[in-house]
Each structure stands twice: as C-alpha cells, then as structure tokens.
Design a protein around this motif. Structure first.
Motif, PDB file in Angstrom:
ATOM      1  N   ARG A  51      18.693  38.288  41.680  1.00  0.00           N
ATOM      2  CA  ARG A  51      19.932  39.159  41.736  1.00  0.00           C
ATOM      3  C   ARG A  51      20.769  39.301  40.684  1.00  0.00           C
ATOM      4  NH1 ARG A  51      23.303  37.033  44.869  1.00  0.00           N
ATOM      5  NH2 ARG A  51      22.691  35.090  44.868  1.00  0.00           N
ATOM      6  N   VAL A  52      21.035  40.583  40.360  1.00  0.00           N
ATOM      7  CA  VAL A  52      22.221  40.987  39.176  1.00  0.00           C
ATOM      8  C   VAL A  52      23.234  41.834  39.823  1.00  0.00           C
ATOM      9  CG1 VAL A  52      22.036  42.210  37.065  1.00  0.00           C
ATOM     10  CG2 VAL A  52      19.935  40.920  37.959  1.00  0.00           C
ATOM     11  N   ASN A  53      24.528  40.969  39.374  1.00  0.00           N
ATOM     12  CA  ASN A  53      25.834  41.801  39.901  1.00  0.00           C
ATOM     13  C   ASN A  53      26.731  41.731  38.875  1.00  0.00           C
ATOM     14  OD1 ASN A  53      25.184  42.291  42.742  1.00  0.00           O
ATOM     15  ND2 ASN A  53      24.690  39.997  42.915  1.00  0.00           N
ATOM     16  N   ALA A  54      27.880  42.135  38.871  1.00  0.00           N
ATOM     17  CA  ALA A  54      29.015  42.116  38.172  1.00  0.00           C
ATOM     18  C   ALA A  54      30.176  41.921  38.758  1.00  0.00           C
ATOM     19  CB  ALA A  54      29.032  43.112  37.001  1.00  0.00           C
ATOM     20  N   VAL A  55      31.292  41.134  38.130  1.00  0.00           N
ATOM     21  CA  VAL A  55      32.695  41.097  38.604  1.00  0.00           C
ATOM     22  C   VAL A  55      33.468  41.978  37.649  1.00  0.00           C
ATOM     23  CG1 VAL A  55      34.723  39.824  39.198  1.00  0.00           C
ATOM     24  CG2 VAL A  55      32.342  39.064  40.176  1.00  0.00           C
ATOM     25  N   SER A  56      34.282  43.017  38.064  1.00  0.00           N
ATOM     26  CA  SER A  56      35.166  43.643  37.285  1.00  0.00           C
ATOM     27  C   SER A  56      36.676  43.238  37.427  1.00  0.00           C
ATOM     28  CB  SER A  56      34.788  45.176  37.710  1.00  0.00           C
ATOM     29  OG  SER A  56      35.570  46.056  36.585  1.00  0.00           O
ATOM     30  N   PRO A  57      37.279  42.782  36.588  1.00  0.00           N
ATOM     31  CA  PRO A  57      38.614  42.046  36.862  1.00  0.00           C
ATOM     32  C   PRO A  57      39.702  43.181  36.270  1.00  0.00           C
ATOM     33  CG  PRO A  57      37.489  40.551  35.560  1.00  0.00           C
ATOM     34  CD  PRO A  57      36.509  41.662  35.477  1.00  0.00           C
ATOM     35  N   GLY A  58      40.632  43.235  36.938  1.00  0.00           N
ATOM     36  CA  GLY A  58      41.845  44.094  36.388  1.00  0.00           C
ATOM     37  C   GLY A  58      42.714  43.251  35.575  1.00  0.00           C
ATOM     38  N   VAL A  59      43.922  43.392  35.666  1.00  0.00           N
ATOM     39  CA  VAL A  59      45.027  42.924  34.677  1.00  0.00           C
ATOM     40  C   VAL A  59      45.185  41.281  35.155  1.00  0.00           C
ATOM     41  CG1 VAL A  59      47.426  42.475  33.989  1.00  0.00           C
ATOM     42  CG2 VAL A  59      46.334  44.835  34.573  1.00  0.00           C
ATOM     43  N   ILE A  60      44.521  40.271  34.212  1.00  0.00           N
ATOM     44  CA  ILE A  60      44.418  38.755  34.710  1.00  0.00           C
ATOM     45  C   ILE A  60      45.259  37.933  33.769  1.00  0.00           C
ATOM     46  CG2 ILE A  60      42.752  36.883  35.232  1.00  0.00           C
ATOM     47  CD1 ILE A  60      42.227  39.262  37.087  1.00  0.00           C
ATOM     48  N   ASP A  61      46.052  36.947  34.199  1.00  0.00           N
ATOM     49  CA  ASP A  61      46.976  36.248  33.320  1.00  0.00           C
ATOM     50  C   ASP A  61      46.101  35.252  32.712  1.00  0.00           C
ATOM     51  OD1 ASP A  61      48.822  34.986  32.092  1.00  0.00           O
ATOM     52  OD2 ASP A  61      50.021  34.394  33.692  1.00  0.00           O
ATOM     53  N   THR A  62      45.344  35.597  31.420  1.00  0.00           N
ATOM     54  CA  THR A  62      44.745  34.668  30.876  1.00  0.00           C
ATOM     55  C   THR A  62      44.892  34.879  29.150  1.00  0.00           C
ATOM     56  OG1 THR A  62      42.652  36.254  30.164  1.00  0.00           O
ATOM     57  CG2 THR A  62      42.679  34.942  32.480  1.00  0.00           C
ATOM     58  N   ALA A  63      44.388  34.036  28.480  1.00  0.00           N
ATOM     59  CA  ALA A  63      44.568  33.936  27.019  1.00  0.00           C
ATOM     60  C   ALA A  63      44.166  35.301  26.376  1.00  0.00           C
ATOM     61  CB  ALA A  63      43.916  32.887  26.314  1.00  0.00           C
TER      62      ALA A  63
END
Length: 228
Positions: free
Chosen positions: A157-169
């Motif tokens: 299985r191949v998928n992706a997660v597409s984040p928006g504005v995320i508070d990271t470095a």
C-alpha cells in the motif's frame, strides 16, 4: 511490527516514530544529525545516521535492515525554495528537490517493505500560495506519484499525508514574533481554529499504517484549510 521512519529525528517524523514505538512497534529511525539521533535512541529500537540524499547510503541501509512492515518518509530540507520564483536561484530549486523528492524515490526503490509506504507531502501541493511554487512542485510531484506507485507496487500500500500549517521547526526561518503572528493570521482562516501539531500528523500516519484497505490516497491533515 517493524517500522522505519526516515527523517525521524525531528518534527513530524519524530512524532510518528514515538507514537509507533508507544504502540509497541519496533521502530528504526534515520537522520543526519548525530545529536538528534542520540536524543531519540533510548526511545526507539534503533537510530542510524543515513544521508537520504545519497542513494548508495540508502541502499546500504536497507540491505543491513532487511524486510520491514511499514516505511514512513518524512525527509525535509526545511523552507528551501520558499519565495517568489523570480528571486529563487537554480541552486535553491535543485536543493528543494534533492532534499525531499529524490530521497523519497531512493527509499522506495531500495526498501524491502511488505505492508505500506506513507509519504509526507504538504498543503503547498494543492494551494495557490504566492511564493510557494517550488514547494508546490516538490510536494505536487510526491502526491502525484502516490496512485501510480500504489498500482505498480501492489499489494504494497502506498499513501501520503499532506499537512497544512503545522507548528514545527520547519518555521524556524522566521523570528519567534513573526512566526507567532503568521500562526495567528493562519488560524483566522482554518476551520479547525488552530494550527496543527506534529502529533496531529503522526496520528494520521498511524491511521494509514493500520488501514489495510486504504491505498493510493493523499490524506490532508490541514484543519480544513484547503476546504476554506
């Protein structure tokens, strides 16, 4: 269950590694920063220094590691290539592709995965944000290859997660006050009423790892930003 998280020493990758380890998985993390690797070693099964931009090093890592159940790709060169296209030199454009897209391809090419591959892309692939053309090109390429790879590599299985504005470095290129102002402004247009956290995205990755009947999909984790 063996899970490899490449780019797993900070941000979304680190949160994913820790969540998977807490759920009982044997987690192997890769990264390039020895201090960050040392900080996570006691919390996962193993943490190795691997330069994802070096195809030979990636191939050697998977030769040593052997078969794994799930592969999570969370490489990020940071805000490389961000800004108006006219003011971005070709070195910056190449660095954006070299730091994310090509390492993803190297890993998928050489990994011996039996269950799933989950890639981290970004909202820039689907949004019309001035100054994000290079990021959109990189993340758009990642998202576009999900469905053909799901077909080509089935039953993997191949998928992706597409984040928006995320508070990271990732946002560390901005001074603290400017970053907080940016988050406050973004919050006004995000239906969820807040910016995201690395744990929010890691939970979505965990869902896809366990979702045996989901493949070829891009899962937005953006608080509804692209809906708005």
């Amino acid at each position: 269950m063996r899970v490899v998280v490449m780019g797993g020493t900070s941000g979304i990758g680190r949160a994913t590694a820790l969540q998977q380890a807490a759920a009982g998985a044997e987690v192997i993390v890769t990264g390039r920063d020895e201090q960050k690797l040392a900080a996570i070693r006691g919390q996962v099964a193993a943490a190795e220094r691997v330069d994802g931009t070096d195809e030979a090093a990636v191939a050697a890592f998977f030769d040593r590691t052997g078969p794994v159940d799930h592969l999570v790709l969370a490489f990020s060169p940071g805000a490389v290539g961000l800004g108006p296209l006219a003011g971005t030199d070709m070195a910056g454009i190449r660095a954006a592709f070299d730091g994310k897209l090509f390492p993803y391809l190297f890993a998928i090419k050489h990994a011996r995965v039996t269950g799933s591959v989950t890639m981290i892309s970004a909202l820039s692939a689907r949004a019309a944000i001035p100054g994000s053309a290079v990021l959109a090109a990189v993340n758009g390429a990642i998202e576009r290859m999900v469905s053909p790879l799901a077909s080509e590599l089935a039953p993997l299985r191949v998928n992706a997660v597409s984040p928006g504005v995320i508070d990271t470095a990732w946002w560390s290129f901005l001074p603290d006050e400017q970053r907080e102002a940016q988050f406050a402004e973004a919050t006004k247009t995000i239906p969820a009423g807040r910016v995201g956290t690395a744990d929010d995205v890691a939970a979505a990755v965990g869902y896809l790892i366990g979702a045996d009947y989901v493949t070829g999909k891009v899962l937005p984790v953006d608080g509804g930003a692209t809906v708005a």
